[in-house]
Write a protein that holds these residues in place. Sequence first.
Motif, PDB file in Angstrom:
ATOM      1  N   VAL A 129       1.929  -4.863  -0.865  1.00  0.00           N
ATOM      2  CA  VAL A 129       2.205  -5.123   0.298  1.00  0.00           C
ATOM      3  C   VAL A 129       0.516  -5.647   0.311  1.00  0.00           C
ATOM      4  N   VAL A 179       5.710   1.674   8.906  1.00  0.00           N
ATOM      5  CA  VAL A 179       5.416   2.388   7.401  1.00  0.00           C
ATOM      6  C   VAL A 179       7.201   2.757   6.977  1.00  0.00           C
ATOM      7  N   LEU A 226       0.124   4.358   3.217  1.00  0.00           N
ATOM      8  CA  LEU A 226       0.283   2.992   1.906  1.00  0.00           C
ATOM      9  C   LEU A 226      -0.324   4.385   0.749  1.00  0.00           C
ATOM     10  N   LEU A 284       8.015  -0.867   5.801  1.00  0.00           N
ATOM     11  CA  LEU A 284       7.395  -0.441   4.328  1.00  0.00           C
ATOM     12  C   LEU A 284       8.578   0.206   2.941  1.00  0.00           C
ATOM     13  N   LEU A 285       9.072   1.490   3.223  1.00  0.00           N
ATOM     14  CA  LEU A 285       9.302   1.967   2.463  1.00  0.00           C
ATOM     15  C   LEU A 285      10.525   1.996   2.354  1.00  0.00           C
ATOM     16  N   GLN A 294       2.127   6.177  -1.571  1.00  0.00           N
ATOM     17  CA  GLN A 294       2.525   5.831  -2.908  1.00  0.00           C
ATOM     18  C   GLN A 294       3.663   4.837  -3.600  1.00  0.00           C
ATOM     19  N   PRO A 295       4.466   4.681  -2.063  1.00  0.00           N
ATOM     20  CA  PRO A 295       5.845   4.105  -2.666  1.00  0.00           C
ATOM     21  C   PRO A 295       5.548   2.594  -3.642  1.00  0.00           C
ATOM     22  N   PHE A 325      -1.598   0.640   5.932  1.00  0.00           N
ATOM     23  CA  PHE A 325      -2.577   1.031   4.357  1.00  0.00           C
ATOM     24  C   PHE A 325      -2.955   1.800   4.572  1.00  0.00           C
ATOM     25  N   TYR A 376      -2.281  -3.836  -1.378  1.00  0.00           N
ATOM     26  CA  TYR A 376      -1.431  -2.253  -2.471  1.00  0.00           C
ATOM     27  C   TYR A 376      -0.736  -2.709  -2.842  1.00  0.00           C
ATOM     28  N   ALA A 431      10.261  -0.689   0.194  1.00  0.00           N
ATOM     29  CA  ALA A 431      10.177  -0.381  -1.299  1.00  0.00           C
ATOM     30  C   ALA A 431      11.859   0.582  -1.787  1.00  0.00           C
ATOM     31  N   LYS A 434       6.360  12.597   4.038  1.00  0.00           N
ATOM     32  CA  LYS A 434       6.400  11.022   4.396  1.00  0.00           C
ATOM     33  C   LYS A 434       5.564  10.571   6.158  1.00  0.00           C
ATOM     34  N   GLY A 475       1.864  -1.408  -5.445  1.00  0.00           N
ATOM     35  CA  GLY A 475       2.466   0.152  -5.940  1.00  0.00           C
ATOM     36  C   GLY A 475       3.793  -1.295  -6.405  1.00  0.00           C
TER      37      GLY A 475
END
Length: 500
Positions: free
Chosen positions: A299, A473, A290, A476-477, A294-295, A287, A238, A480, A162, A240
């Motif tokens: 987005v 990030v 991301l 966002l994770l 690859q979560p 991005f 994105y 996810a 990560k 995912g």
Amino acid sequence: MDFELKTLTRARVCTEKCDALVVLVPLNVEEGDDTLSVLVEAATQSGDFERKPGKLLQTYRTTGIAATRVILVGTGEGSAKNVRTAVTAAMGTIKGGNAQRVVLCLSLLKEAGASHMQAAVVACGDAAYSYSATKSKVQPAKLQRTVVAVASAAEAKAGFEKAVGLVKGIALAKEWGNRPSNHATPVMLAGAARELAKLPRVKVEILGPKEVAKLGMGSFMAVAQGSEEPLRFIVLRYDGGLKSDAPVVLVGKGITFDTGGISIKPASEMDEMKFDMCGAASVLGAFRALGELQPKLNVIGLIPSCENMPDGKAIKPGDVVTSMSGQTIEILNTDAEGRLVLCDALTYAERFKPRAVVDIATLTGACVVALGAVRSGLFSSDDALAQSLLNAGERSLDLCWRMPLDEDYADGLKSNFADVANVAGRAGGSVTAAKFLQRFAAKFAWAHLDIAGTAWKSGAAKGSTGRPVALLVEYLLEQAAKTTAVSKAPAKKRVKTVRA
Ligand code: BES
Ligand code: MN
Ligand code: ZN
């Protein structure tokens, strides 16, 4: 620079060949009879080495240690923040030298969780970044490889990966932030976004003046009309998550140069207004990360990008324009241009039926006055979203602070000639700017990050910081992880699991 993760006990670290071995030493270290432990103990006993955060002691060609240089660095009680301080200090001594291969030893840390790993790797990546895009003589970076040594690589692997993905995102944000406006035009920013579309699950669409006019983005167009550089509206995706998953939308202010327009800025330090696209750069950086990580979530990234210039065609104070939302805006100050480009991007965001929209902008000098360079300003109409972003900031050491949005702050935005004015008085300038944006963000959970104080450093260390890529990030994770938890739950049957 490349990163590699290795299981290396203290004893094994001693036999690892490298140019520099950086050993993070907390206040309390378990005793050991390996060379490294003996060295640390002796150095501390003699008083030559203090284990306070960032305190250093170097040795050269030390008997029993394969590394050419050993750099002991204190981490105090060993918090992630102290780890960052320590690695920054140690890398500072390495940077000017000849070291190509560095071993960063976390094996002595009692607590070496994902946040410690991230702090170490990000600080290392920060130190390794160097700007060269517009220099005639490019000094190739000496530092080639950093091996991160831990007690158990298996346990540390997820956190390590990560962090390495994040470093790439931060570096990209720094790079575009740092490039001067003639090397980072709206068209060039769009080119950078196009490059990102080479990453798996990333797509990009670029809109030019015609398409933007068709959408009715009269406010964004008004800012761009004084510039010879054509505007670009960048739409990144994105994919995912599942097609049915509502996306998070990131909106980045992409003013590639802010002269202030007709309400022109004073000359001193105006060069720093090349950084006025750092919000956009942070979206590009997010991005990039991301694409690496690859979560499982969706987005969208939106970047309204143009210059703010004085010109015969430029907007003038008092001009009234019609935004994409239909609201008319009296432009009392052409230097309050960020909100004028963002408001149309926020309206555009509605079409994605987002689960949350976060805009990121170098929006106000007032935010620099309020919070300085330590924390970004966070404004949000949604308590849960605000809390998630605050927490993400704490975990990633990319801090923000929540600011108010009381309706009374909007009083000054009243206009006799339009639905709203683009500025209020001087008082509470970062809040009134946020109140302006809020009018265009009523249809979704929304947060605004004012990064005017945190996106770049002035003075001798002038340069982009890459903030708040780490915060974004991290957020966002976490989103996810939440989405996966929901789709794993034995709820209603999903029709089809479509993955782009
Ligand atoms: N890009 C600036 C904000 C800024 C200024 C960031 C200085 C970092 C350092 C923004 O477009 C701007 O000019 N804002 C004005 C708003 C004012 C006219 C209400 C400002 O802050 O002075
Ligand atoms: Mn401005
Ligand atoms: Zn600006």
